[in-house]
Design an enzyme around this catalytic site. Structure first.
Site, PDB file in Angstrom:
ATOM      1  N   TYR A  81     -17.041  42.393   4.020  1.00 22.71           N
ATOM      2  CA  TYR A  81     -16.928  41.026   3.519  1.00 22.71           C
ATOM      3  C   TYR A  81     -16.212  40.169   4.552  1.00 22.71           C
ATOM      4  O   TYR A  81     -15.009  40.264   4.737  1.00 22.71           O
ATOM      5  CB  TYR A  81     -16.148  40.980   2.195  1.00 22.71           C
ATOM      6  CG  TYR A  81     -16.755  41.753   1.065  1.00 22.71           C
ATOM      7  CD1 TYR A  81     -18.112  42.074   1.048  1.00 22.71           C
ATOM      8  CD2 TYR A  81     -15.980  42.176  -0.012  1.00 22.71           C
ATOM      9  CE1 TYR A  81     -18.665  42.790   0.001  1.00 22.71           C
ATOM     10  CE2 TYR A  81     -16.524  42.882  -1.068  1.00 22.71           C
ATOM     11  CZ  TYR A  81     -17.866  43.200  -1.058  1.00 22.71           C
ATOM     12  OH  TYR A  81     -18.402  43.915  -2.102  1.00 22.71           O
TER      13      TYR A  81
ATOM     14  N   PRO B 102     -20.803  41.304 -13.068  1.00 28.10           N
ATOM     15  CA  PRO B 102     -20.882  41.457 -14.527  1.00 28.10           C
ATOM     16  C   PRO B 102     -21.386  40.210 -15.245  1.00 28.10           C
ATOM     17  O   PRO B 102     -21.749  40.281 -16.420  1.00 28.10           O
ATOM     18  CB  PRO B 102     -19.436  41.776 -14.917  1.00 28.10           C
ATOM     19  CG  PRO B 102     -18.617  41.114 -13.861  1.00 28.10           C
ATOM     20  CD  PRO B 102     -19.406  41.307 -12.596  1.00 28.10           C
ATOM     21  N   LEU B 103     -21.422  39.081 -14.544  1.00 30.52           N
ATOM     22  CA  LEU B 103     -21.934  37.839 -15.132  1.00 30.52           C
ATOM     23  C   LEU B 103     -23.232  37.412 -14.459  1.00 30.52           C
ATOM     24  O   LEU B 103     -23.594  36.234 -14.474  1.00 30.52           O
ATOM     25  CB  LEU B 103     -20.877  36.733 -15.015  1.00 30.52           C
ATOM     26  CG  LEU B 103     -19.544  37.025 -15.708  1.00 30.52           C
ATOM     27  CD1 LEU B 103     -18.548  35.902 -15.457  1.00 30.52           C
ATOM     28  CD2 LEU B 103     -19.731  37.254 -17.201  1.00 30.52           C
TER      29      LEU B 103
END
Length: 325
Positions: free
Chosen positions: A56, A204-205
Site C-alpha cells: 500500500y 465489508p461494505l
C-alpha cells in the site's frame, strides 16, 4: 468496543480499521500528518486492530501506521502483508512473489517501517503458484520462533492451500473479501471453524457501496488510475439501477434497528461467528465513528437468517472482484 478471539492467542477489537485507503486505491494519498491523526482518532473510537500492507503506497502506509501507533504499541494489534507487487506496465496487475528470501526481505522492511520488534499478524497477501504452501508455512514457523511475528495468515487462498499450510505451521487467520454482496467465502467457514482459524473480512461494505453514500455515484466521478472506484462495476449507472431493491431493503431493515446501513451490514457480519472480524476503512472521522457503531447493533440468529434469505433473492450487480450475474 469489545474484543473477540480470532484464534488461540489472537484477540482483536470487534472491528478493525483498514488503513489502505489512507494512501492507496481511493484517490490521492492523505497528507501524512492528517493520516496519523485519523489513525489515532480510530484508536480513540475503540479500534485496537489495524491492518496494512507493504504494497500500500507502496511502503508509505506501513510508515504511517508505525508512526501513528508507536506510542500505543502495547494497546494495539497490527497486521501487515507480504508477497505481492504491482506492475507499472500493466495497469496494476498483481505480481506474486513468496520465495523464502523475498519473505525475509519483506519482514525486515515491515518491522522497520512499523517501528516494532514483532508483527502481531503477518498475512501472505496472495498465493504464489510457483511456491508450495509448505515452503511458505515453514518460513512463517521460523519467523515465529525468531520472534519477528506472533501469528500468520493467508489472504485470498483456496481451501487446499490453507489445509496444506496449516499442517506445517498453524494458521491463525484468513483474510478475504466478504460482504452482503460477496458471500462466496461462507463455504470456507466450516473449515476455518474446524481448524480454529479466525477470519478477517476486507471490503465489508462492498468498497463503500453498502454505506448508502454512493446512491448517485458513477465511475467517472472518481479519478482514474489513483482511485480504483473508477473501474469498479458497482459504481456504474446500470449497477445503481440494479441494486435499488437491495439498497431499499437494507435501508428499511437498518431503520428498524435504529441503525445506519453501514452499521447493519457490519452487525450482520459480526453476528455470523465470534471468530470473525471486519476491517472497514474511511478517512472521515464521522464514518469511522459510524462504523464502530456496527459493533453495538445486535442481530439475533433468526434476524441474520432472515436477512440471508432476502439477500439470496434480491438482484445484485457485480462488484469489484465478484460476479453476481
Amino acid at each position: 468496543m469489545k474484543t473477540r478471539k480470532l484464534s488461540e492467542g489472537l484477540e482483536v477489537s470487534d472491528l478493525g480499521y483498514g488503513a489502505m485507503s489512507l494512501s492507496h486505491g481511493y484517490g490521492e494519498a492523505t497528507d501524512r500528518k492528517d493520516a496519523v491523526k485519523i489513525l489515532r482518532q480510530a484508536l480513540d473510537c475503540g479500534y485496537t486492530y489495524f491492518d496494512t500492507a507493504e504494497v500500500y503506497g507502496p511502503y508509505i502506509n506501513e510508515e504511517i501506521v508505525g508512526e501513528a501507533l508507536k506510542p500505543f504499541r502495547d494497546e494495539v494489534v497490527i497486521s501487515t502483508k507480504f508477497g505481492i507487487s504491482f506492475s507499472e506496465y500493466t495497469h496494476g496487475d498483481i505480481i506474486p512473489d513468496a520465495r523464502p528470501e523475498k519473505i525475509r526481505q519483506s519482514v525486515e522492511g515491515s518491522l522497520k517501517r512499523l517501528q516494532t520488534e514483532t508483527i502481531d499478524l503477518y498475512f501472505q497477501h496472495r498465493i504464489d503458484p510457483k511456491v508450495e504452501p509448505e515452503v511458505v508455512a515453514e518460513v512463517m514457523g521460523e519467523l515465529i520462533k525468531e520472534g519477528k511475528i506472533r501469528h500468520w495468515g493467508v489472504s485470498v487462498a483456496p481451501e487446499e492451500y490453507i489445509r496444506r499450510a496449516h499442517k506445517v505451521t498453524p494458521i491463525s487467520a484468513v483474510q478475504d473479501r466478504y460482504s452482503m454482496m460477496a458471500r462466496g467465502i461462507e463455504k470456507l467457514f466450516p473449515t476455518l471453524e474446524e481448524f480454529g482459524i479466525g477470519f478477517v473480512a476486507y471490503s465489508p461494505l462492498a468498497n463503500g457501496l453498502l454505506s448508502g453514500a454512493y446512491e448517485k455515484a458513477t465511475n467517472n466521478k472518481f479519478e482514474a488510475v489513483v482511485d480504483y472506484r473508477s473501474r469498479m462495476p458497482q459504481f456504474t449507472p446500470e449497477a445503481m439501477k440494479k441494486n435499488e431493491e437491495l439498497m431499499a431493503f437494507l435501508q428499511k431493515t437498518a431503520e428498524e434497528h435504529r441503525a445506519t446501513m453501514s452499521q447493519l451490514s457490519l452487525a450482520w457480519m459480526l453476528g455470523k461467528h465470534s471468530w470473525l472480524t471486519a476491517i472497514p476503512s474511511s478517512r472521515r472521522l464521522e464514518r469511522i465513528v459510524e462504523n464502530a457503531g456496527g459493533a453495538v447493533v445486535k442481530l439475533s440468529a433468526e434476524e441474520i437468517k432472515a436477512i440471508d434469505e432476502a439477500l439470496d433473492k434480491l438482484p445484485k450487480s457485480d462488484i469489484f472482484g465478484v460476479k453476481n450475474n
